[in-house]
Design an enzyme around this catalytic site. Structure first.
Site, PDB file in Angstrom:
ATOM      1  N   ARG A 224     -78.548 -12.271  20.098  1.00 46.13           N
ATOM      2  CA  ARG A 224     -77.892 -11.730  18.899  1.00 46.13           C
ATOM      3  C   ARG A 224     -76.375 -11.882  19.001  1.00 46.13           C
ATOM      4  O   ARG A 224     -75.622 -11.028  18.511  1.00 46.13           O
ATOM      5  CB  ARG A 224     -78.274 -10.263  18.662  1.00 46.13           C
ATOM      6  CG  ARG A 224     -79.752  -9.983  18.696  1.00 46.13           C
ATOM      7  CD  ARG A 224     -80.556 -10.888  17.809  1.00 46.13           C
ATOM      8  NE  ARG A 224     -81.996 -10.640  17.930  1.00 46.13           N
ATOM      9  CZ  ARG A 224     -82.906 -11.382  17.314  1.00 46.13           C
ATOM     10  NH1 ARG A 224     -82.564 -12.403  16.557  1.00 46.13           N
ATOM     11  NH2 ARG A 224     -84.182 -11.119  17.458  1.00 46.13           N
TER      12      ARG A 224
ATOM     13  N   LYS B  40     -84.022  -0.870  29.314  1.00 45.52           N
ATOM     14  CA  LYS B  40     -84.944  -1.022  28.187  1.00 45.52           C
ATOM     15  C   LYS B  40     -86.332  -1.090  28.816  1.00 45.52           C
ATOM     16  O   LYS B  40     -86.669  -2.088  29.463  1.00 45.52           O
ATOM     17  CB  LYS B  40     -84.612  -2.299  27.425  1.00 45.52           C
ATOM     18  CG  LYS B  40     -85.614  -2.685  26.344  1.00 45.52           C
ATOM     19  CD  LYS B  40     -85.117  -3.894  25.537  1.00 45.52           C
ATOM     20  CE  LYS B  40     -86.132  -4.314  24.479  1.00 45.52           C
ATOM     21  NZ  LYS B  40     -85.611  -5.327  23.545  1.00 45.52           N
TER      22      LYS B  40
ATOM     23  N   GLU C 130     -90.765  -3.568  23.366  1.00 50.07           N
ATOM     24  CA  GLU C 130     -90.806  -4.986  23.031  1.00 50.07           C
ATOM     25  C   GLU C 130     -91.206  -5.852  24.230  1.00 50.07           C
ATOM     26  O   GLU C 130     -90.557  -6.845  24.546  1.00 50.07           O
ATOM     27  CB  GLU C 130     -89.462  -5.439  22.447  1.00 50.07           C
ATOM     28  CG  GLU C 130     -89.110  -4.676  21.177  1.00 50.07           C
ATOM     29  CD  GLU C 130     -87.893  -5.198  20.424  1.00 50.07           C
ATOM     30  OE1 GLU C 130     -86.971  -5.687  21.076  1.00 50.07           O
ATOM     31  OE2 GLU C 130     -87.891  -5.088  19.183  1.00 50.07           O
TER      32      GLU C 130
ATOM     33  N   ARG D 236     -82.859   3.766  27.287  1.00 48.24           N
ATOM     34  CA  ARG D 236     -82.862   3.528  25.841  1.00 48.24           C
ATOM     35  C   ARG D 236     -84.101   4.138  25.159  1.00 48.24           C
ATOM     36  O   ARG D 236     -85.212   4.083  25.699  1.00 48.24           O
ATOM     37  CB  ARG D 236     -82.790   2.035  25.547  1.00 48.24           C
ATOM     38  CG  ARG D 236     -81.482   1.446  26.031  1.00 48.24           C
ATOM     39  CD  ARG D 236     -81.397  -0.026  25.822  1.00 48.24           C
ATOM     40  NE  ARG D 236     -80.941  -0.420  24.504  1.00 48.24           N
ATOM     41  CZ  ARG D 236     -81.577  -1.275  23.707  1.00 48.24           C
ATOM     42  NH1 ARG D 236     -82.736  -1.797  24.061  1.00 48.24           N
ATOM     43  NH2 ARG D 236     -81.072  -1.619  22.545  1.00 48.24           N
TER      44      ARG D 236
ATOM     45  N   ARG E 108     -93.468   2.933  12.396  1.00 44.51           N
ATOM     46  CA  ARG E 108     -92.629   2.585  13.555  1.00 44.51           C
ATOM     47  C   ARG E 108     -91.446   3.538  13.718  1.00 44.51           C
ATOM     48  O   ARG E 108     -91.045   3.847  14.841  1.00 44.51           O
ATOM     49  CB  ARG E 108     -92.135   1.137  13.402  1.00 44.51           C
ATOM     50  CG  ARG E 108     -91.161   0.728  14.479  1.00 44.51           C
ATOM     51  CD  ARG E 108     -90.878  -0.760  14.432  1.00 44.51           C
ATOM     52  NE  ARG E 108     -89.541  -1.044  14.915  1.00 44.51           N
ATOM     53  CZ  ARG E 108     -88.947  -2.221  14.845  1.00 44.51           C
ATOM     54  NH1 ARG E 108     -89.567  -3.249  14.290  1.00 44.51           N
ATOM     55  NH2 ARG E 108     -87.732  -2.404  15.320  1.00 44.51           N
TER      56      ARG E 108
ATOM     57  N   LYS F 260     -80.310   4.512  19.246  1.00 43.12           N
ATOM     58  CA  LYS F 260     -79.661   3.738  18.180  1.00 43.12           C
ATOM     59  C   LYS F 260     -79.302   4.663  17.021  1.00 43.12           C
ATOM     60  O   LYS F 260     -79.934   5.709  16.841  1.00 43.12           O
ATOM     61  CB  LYS F 260     -80.583   2.618  17.693  1.00 43.12           C
ATOM     62  CG  LYS F 260     -80.783   1.514  18.742  1.00 43.12           C
ATOM     63  CD  LYS F 260     -81.531   0.304  18.192  1.00 43.12           C
ATOM     64  CE  LYS F 260     -81.696  -0.747  19.292  1.00 43.12           C
ATOM     65  NZ  LYS F 260     -82.297  -2.012  18.821  1.00 43.12           N
TER      66      LYS F 260
ATOM     67  N   ASP G 293     -83.801  -0.035  13.445  1.00 48.38           N
ATOM     68  CA  ASP G 293     -83.157  -1.033  14.301  1.00 48.38           C
ATOM     69  C   ASP G 293     -81.911  -1.611  13.648  1.00 48.38           C
ATOM     70  O   ASP G 293     -81.945  -2.732  13.157  1.00 48.38           O
ATOM     71  CB  ASP G 293     -84.174  -2.151  14.609  1.00 48.38           C
ATOM     72  CG  ASP G 293     -83.646  -3.140  15.629  1.00 48.38           C
ATOM     73  OD1 ASP G 293     -82.588  -2.872  16.204  1.00 48.38           O
ATOM     74  OD2 ASP G 293     -84.309  -4.166  15.843  1.00 48.38           O
TER      75      ASP G 293
ATOM     76  N   GLU H 247     -75.974   4.589  20.386  1.00 53.19           N
ATOM     77  CA  GLU H 247     -75.824   3.134  20.502  1.00 53.19           C
ATOM     78  C   GLU H 247     -75.669   2.543  19.106  1.00 53.19           C
ATOM     79  O   GLU H 247     -76.538   2.736  18.257  1.00 53.19           O
ATOM     80  CB  GLU H 247     -77.051   2.532  21.204  1.00 53.19           C
ATOM     81  CG  GLU H 247     -76.989   1.012  21.336  1.00 53.19           C
ATOM     82  CD  GLU H 247     -78.219   0.423  22.050  1.00 53.19           C
ATOM     83  OE1 GLU H 247     -78.608   0.932  23.118  1.00 53.19           O
ATOM     84  OE2 GLU H 247     -78.799  -0.540  21.509  1.00 53.19           O
TER      85      GLU H 247
ATOM     86  N   GLU I 250     -76.304  -8.395  13.718  1.00 53.78           N
ATOM     87  CA  GLU I 250     -77.622  -9.033  13.660  1.00 53.78           C
ATOM     88  C   GLU I 250     -78.229  -8.994  12.254  1.00 53.78           C
ATOM     89  O   GLU I 250     -78.813  -9.970  11.801  1.00 53.78           O
ATOM     90  CB  GLU I 250     -78.558  -8.341  14.652  1.00 53.78           C
ATOM     91  CG  GLU I 250     -79.970  -8.882  14.623  1.00 53.78           C
ATOM     92  CD  GLU I 250     -80.876  -8.193  15.633  1.00 53.78           C
ATOM     93  OE1 GLU I 250     -80.399  -7.319  16.383  1.00 53.78           O
ATOM     94  OE2 GLU I 250     -82.068  -8.537  15.668  1.00 53.78           O
TER      95      GLU I 250
ATOM     96  N   HIS J 216     -85.230  -3.860   6.563  1.00 52.20           N
ATOM     97  CA  HIS J 216     -86.076  -4.831   7.257  1.00 52.20           C
ATOM     98  C   HIS J 216     -86.744  -5.830   6.312  1.00 52.20           C
ATOM     99  O   HIS J 216     -87.922  -6.148   6.458  1.00 52.20           O
ATOM    100  CB  HIS J 216     -87.161  -4.097   8.069  1.00 52.20           C
ATOM    101  CG  HIS J 216     -87.630  -4.859   9.269  1.00 52.20           C
ATOM    102  ND1 HIS J 216     -88.353  -6.024   9.171  1.00 52.20           N
ATOM    103  CD2 HIS J 216     -87.483  -4.634  10.600  1.00 52.20           C
ATOM    104  CE1 HIS J 216     -88.646  -6.468  10.386  1.00 52.20           C
ATOM    105  NE2 HIS J 216     -88.114  -5.656  11.269  1.00 52.20           N
TER     106      HIS J 216
ATOM    107  N   TRP K   3     -93.166  -6.106  12.284  1.00 52.27           N
ATOM    108  CA  TRP K   3     -92.075  -7.085  12.218  1.00 52.27           C
ATOM    109  C   TRP K   3     -92.077  -7.812  10.867  1.00 52.27           C
ATOM    110  O   TRP K   3     -91.368  -8.795  10.692  1.00 52.27           O
ATOM    111  CB  TRP K   3     -92.190  -8.112  13.362  1.00 52.27           C
ATOM    112  CG  TRP K   3     -91.805  -7.548  14.697  1.00 52.27           C
ATOM    113  CD1 TRP K   3     -91.330  -6.306  14.948  1.00 52.27           C
ATOM    114  CD2 TRP K   3     -91.851  -8.215  15.973  1.00 52.27           C
ATOM    115  NE1 TRP K   3     -91.079  -6.133  16.291  1.00 52.27           N
ATOM    116  CE2 TRP K   3     -91.393  -7.288  16.948  1.00 52.27           C
ATOM    117  CE3 TRP K   3     -92.232  -9.495  16.394  1.00 52.27           C
ATOM    118  CZ2 TRP K   3     -91.314  -7.599  18.309  1.00 52.27           C
ATOM    119  CZ3 TRP K   3     -92.145  -9.801  17.750  1.00 52.27           C
ATOM    120  CH2 TRP K   3     -91.692  -8.869  18.697  1.00 52.27           C
TER     121      TRP K   3
HETATM  122  C1  BDP Z   1     -83.340  -5.830  18.192  1.00 54.52           C
HETATM  123  C2  BDP Z   1     -83.067  -7.261  18.505  1.00 54.52           C
HETATM  124  C3  BDP Z   1     -83.540  -7.657  19.864  1.00 54.52           C
HETATM  125  C4  BDP Z   1     -83.023  -6.664  20.888  1.00 54.52           C
HETATM  126  C5  BDP Z   1     -83.472  -5.286  20.485  1.00 54.52           C
HETATM  127  C6  BDP Z   1     -82.994  -4.199  21.418  1.00 54.52           C
HETATM  128  O1  BDP Z   1     -83.698  -8.068  17.530  1.00 54.52           O
HETATM  129  O2  BDP Z   1     -83.059  -8.955  20.116  1.00 54.52           O
HETATM  130  O3  BDP Z   1     -83.482  -6.979  22.138  1.00 54.52           O
HETATM  131  O4  BDP Z   1     -82.942  -4.991  19.235  1.00 54.52           O
HETATM  132  O5  BDP Z   1     -82.001  -3.553  21.085  1.00 54.52           O
HETATM  133  O6  BDP Z   1     -82.554  -5.492  17.096  1.00 54.52           O
HETATM  134  O7  BDP Z   1     -83.611  -3.942  22.446  1.00 54.52           O
END
Ligand code: BDP
Length: 711
Positions: free
Chosen positions: A176, A295, A299, A332, A344, A368, A373, A395, A401, A529, A550
């Site tokens: 990003r 993290k 994901e 995180r 989500r 965040k 996101d 955060e 992005e 999104h 997603w």
């Molecule tokens: C998302 C991004 C991804 C990051 C993720 C994160 O698409 O690339 O790894 O956040 O913050 O927005 O872990």
């Protein structure tokens, strides 16, 4: 005041610094950021006022020299030398009386004094770092051509750890990242230290940033091997005089990958011993190492849940290893499960709230700004109102992005202020996110604000002539979240482009309007999104394939009835994670703020909003309003032709032209798509789409910067 021997030496050093440090680059290519230090010719700082700085005095506790004070002197020599055209001597004095308690440990007091019959500026601070921050504050005042009478100030940071998170991979790519490759040249470290490292540290320190996470949260375990730790130590050595501590992102399964163990189970004794040993090794190389960012179970990343343990178990494992050295863990809260039927945006709250009070005292849960996101607009994350017994860090994402990368202008201070000023109503009114994060609400001493960096190897660091404003704003807000977006925009503009009033007004106005404009032409009224798949650049409201959470259709829920995600009790009840005051206000269509409407409600197309217009008409007009603002920038930028260096001017002009094109594309693609559900005509004043919906749906961009493995 006791006057030590060394002012003559200080003067000599200052002169030497003047020759040696005319910054790594001259010229107006953006490299110097907001630390340009060009000769100030503007009123009100006329020649007579320049005499107000005939000497600078560092008044500290000990009156002893240090690399940090040397950095402050060098910066003043470069800055005042450049701006006033004079070499200003710097004296160092032990003078506790000059340091007001409000300056705290890291802050400073700026005041004017008469010494030996001549006007001087005194920078008083309890720590050398405070002096450095004071020196940058003085340079800011001069560069903004503020009259000396306005310089006096006492300032201390509200948040203790003000950290940039670099999502930089060891192969030099930046996740990003839209401004070139990583700043860190790992292959050449620790032998070659690029001069950019020091200039980076100077820029950070100038806005009070005091920490840097060097590597991507999706962490390569290699970073914890001995050769890489030596490289990390070399960077830490460059940053240290500027008060910047180094932190690392770590992969939870590193004990397996680089430690050769069979497990990374936090309850396994060999695992705990491995982390302790690794942390000891790090501190031998980097005595002021800051700690780890993690993290985990997010994901696809490994984490404690792989072993049936909780996030707290995982965080505490690392915290125990770091505690003896004073290090911290930033764990995180960005977690959500693949295939979970739960909305989500509810999942992080559900997982973390029960863990309140279960984290060690050197753990910060890093959250965040919103529960999804980094979308152009989200409500604040409900965890901020839910875990009083846990350190909660904020955060934000400086890299854009979801707001157009480094192509589009979006000044993000207004967005971050929106979060910081949000009232959680827990335990009662006035419990803002800012007070949760700075620790004042729950009497926490440890506080963190982190920003995902927008910095890369591009000559101008951030890839857009106006994007460094976001780096600047992040630092300034982490230092003092009470500053207004307007003040920050003006500070940055004046230092970056000069104090010419029409130029300042134009750039300022563009910055201030920009984030709202991006929201309008991309995701107005609480939409979220609906961007293109994977690379996240441009519209994609039709995205429906692949993992449900997603896709875009998961979030906008357009149908024949209306648009938006019902998160009230009749829907996912994500709203129930907020305080009752907000449930009442946001849960009712009539009192929910329009800007969050489609985040919380599925609203009929014909529903009349406060403006008296239907949802459909209102939506269309917002898309159009965003386009209009961006179109207006073409002329505004043109008016700056004489005040910005030609190359930067042309760069900005080209990007703004593309932004207008992109804004129209967002408007046309989204309205054509939503029209297939609303079956309503575009209201008067809304531009006609240039192409068919099929045309927009077929657009696929290749190799968008910053996209992991994206084609
Ligand atoms: C998302 C991004 C991804 C990051 C993720 C994160 O698409 O690339 O790894 O956040 O913050 O927005 O872990």
């Amino acid at each position: 005041m006791r006057r030590p021997e060394w002012p003559a030496l200080g003067r000599a050093l200052a002169r030497a610094a003047l020759c040696l440090l005319p910054l790594a680059a001259s010229g107006e290519d953006g490299y110097r950021l907001w630390l340009r230090y060009n000769r100030i010719t503007d009123a009100p700082l006329r020649a007579a006022d320049a005499a107000a700085v005939s000497e600078v005095v560092f008044a500290t506790h000990g009156g002893k020299d240090s690399p940090t004070l040397a950095a402050a002197r060098a910066e003043l020599a470069t800055g005042l030398g450049g701006m006033l055209g004079a070499s200003v001597p710097v004296a160092l004095e032990a003078d506790r009386a000059a340091i007001p308690s409000a300056a705290g440990k890291e802050g400073y007091a700026l005041s004017r004094a008469v010494r030996h019959g001549r006007p001087a500026v005194v920078i008083a601070a309890r720590s050398d770092l405070g002096v450095l921050y004071g020196a940058f504050a003085l340079l800011r005042e001069v560069q903004m051509a503020r009259p000396p009478a306005a310089w006096d100030a006492v300032s201390a940071p509200r948040i203790r750890r003000r950290i940039l998170d670099h999502l930089d991979n060891l192969d030099g790519t930046v996740e990003r990242g839209y401004a070139g490759s990583s700043l860190w040249k790992w292959f050449f470290l620790p032998y070659y230290l690029s001069p950019r490292y020091r200039d980076y540290a100077r820029a950070d320190a100038s806005v009070g940033i005091n920490g840097v996470v060097l590597n991507n949260v999706t962490a390569d375990p290699l970073i914890l091997t001995a050769p890489y730790l030596r490289k990390v130590a070399a960077l830490a050595d460059v940053f240290r005089p500027y008060g910047i501590r180094v932190y690392l992102s770590v992969r939870f399964s590193a004990p397996i990958e680089v430690g050769g163990l069979k497990t990374a189970d936090p309850f396994d004794r060999t695992v705990a011993a491995w982390w302790r040993g690794k942390v000891d090794e790090i501190y031998r190389l980097i005595p002021d190492f800051g700690g780890f960012l993690v993290k985990a179970n997010s994901e696809g990343q490994p984490g404690p849940q792989d072993y049936g343990r909780t996030h707290a178990d995982g965080a505490n494992l690392l915290a125990d290893a770091l505690a003896p050295h004073g290090g911290i863990v930033m764990w995180r809260a960005f977690v959500y499960a693949q295939g979970s039927p739960e909305d989500r945006v509810k999942q992080a709250y559900d997982q973390f709230k029960p863990l309140d009070g279960k984290f060690q005292s050197n753990v910060v849960l890093q959250i965040k700004n919103g529960p999804l996101d980094f979308q152009p607009r989200e409500p604040f994350h409900p965890l901020f109102g839910a875990m009083p017994r846990t350190h909660l860090g904020l955060e934000v994402q400086i890299t854009q992005e979801y707001l157009g990368g480094s192509v589009q202008l979006a000044f993000l201070a207004p967005m971050w202020k929106e979060t910081l000023e949000s009232d959680t109503f827990r335990p009662g009114p006035g419990s803002t996110v800012a007070r949760v994060v700075d620790g004042s609400l729950d009497h926490h001493r440890l506080s963190v604000m982190a920003g995902v960096a927008n910095i890369g190897s591009d000559r101008d660091w951030c890839g857009h002539p106006l994007a460094a404003a976001n780096w600047y704003a992040f630092g300034r807000l982490a230092w003092d979240h009470e500053l207004s977006s307007g003040e920050i925009a003006e500070e940055w503009t004046r230092q970056t482009f000069g104090n010419d009033p029409p130029g300042v007004r134009t750039s300022d106005a563009m910055l201030r309007a920009s984030r709202a404009a991006v929201v309008d032409y991309s995701m107005p009224r609480g939409l979220h999104h609906i961007m293109a798949y994977d690379y996240h650049y441009g519209p994609g409201p039709w995205v429906h394939l692949g993992r449900a959470d997603w896709t875009a259709v998961y979030y906008h829920r357009a149908d024949a009835v209306g648009l938006g995600f019902d998160r009230t009790r009749t829907g996912s009840n994500a709203l129930g994670q907020y305080a009752p005051e907000l449930v009442r206000r946001w849960g009712n269509l009539a009192t929910c703020p329009d800007k969050l409407l489609l985040w919380f409600h599925h609203v009929p197309w014909g529903y009349r909003l406060r403006s008296g217009r239907t949802l459909w008409d209102e939506l269309c007009l917002h898309y159009q309003a965003g386009v209009d603002v961006v179109r207006g920038w073409q002329g505004a930028w043109a008016s700056l032709a004489g005040s910005i260096a030609p190359d930067r001017f042309a760069h900005g002009q080209a990007l703004l032209r593309r932004q207008e094109h992109d804004a129209r594309q967002w408007r046309d693609a989204c309205l054509l798509y939503f029209q297939t559900f609303s079956h309503r005509p575009l209201p008067a004043g809304v531009g006609r789409p240039a192409h068919s919906l099929a045309y927009y749906e077929a657009i696929h961009l290749h190799y968008v910067p910053g996209t992991p493995d994206g084609k």
